[in-house]
Design a protein around this motif. Sequence first.
Motif: not given
Length: 122
Positions: A12-16, A20-22, A27-28, A79-81
């Motif tokens: 898997p790529r893009y761990p950051m 950030a999604g998590l 936060f949401g 949640f949208v982000v």
Amino acid sequence: MARITSFRETQPRYPMLRIAGLICVLFGSLLALAGIGLLGCAILMGLAKWGGSIAAPPFFAWMCVLYGVGIEFGALQMFVVAGLLQLMIHLEENTRATAQAVDTIRSRMEPKPEGVEPFFAA
């Protein structure tokens, strides 16, 4: 021009981006709980005033409603982000899978060295 081979990696790529999604989801969720709490507080103040046991100021109840709706809107944005970040990750994974499939097809269409027989005899 050199061939691009970065699509052959399988991890898997893009761990950051995943982190950030998590964080956006967490936060949401906290914002959603805070907004629900404020809206619940406003409802309880309305019920207490209707029952006659407490004289809650109506301004405070309306402010709870206003802030509760605003915080819920902020939670929706988080949640949208998070969904958009997840969409970008899936888009990259699907593009990589397509590139791998096209590369496999292309490698099968390259001319074979002499002395190699075709799979199907004509």
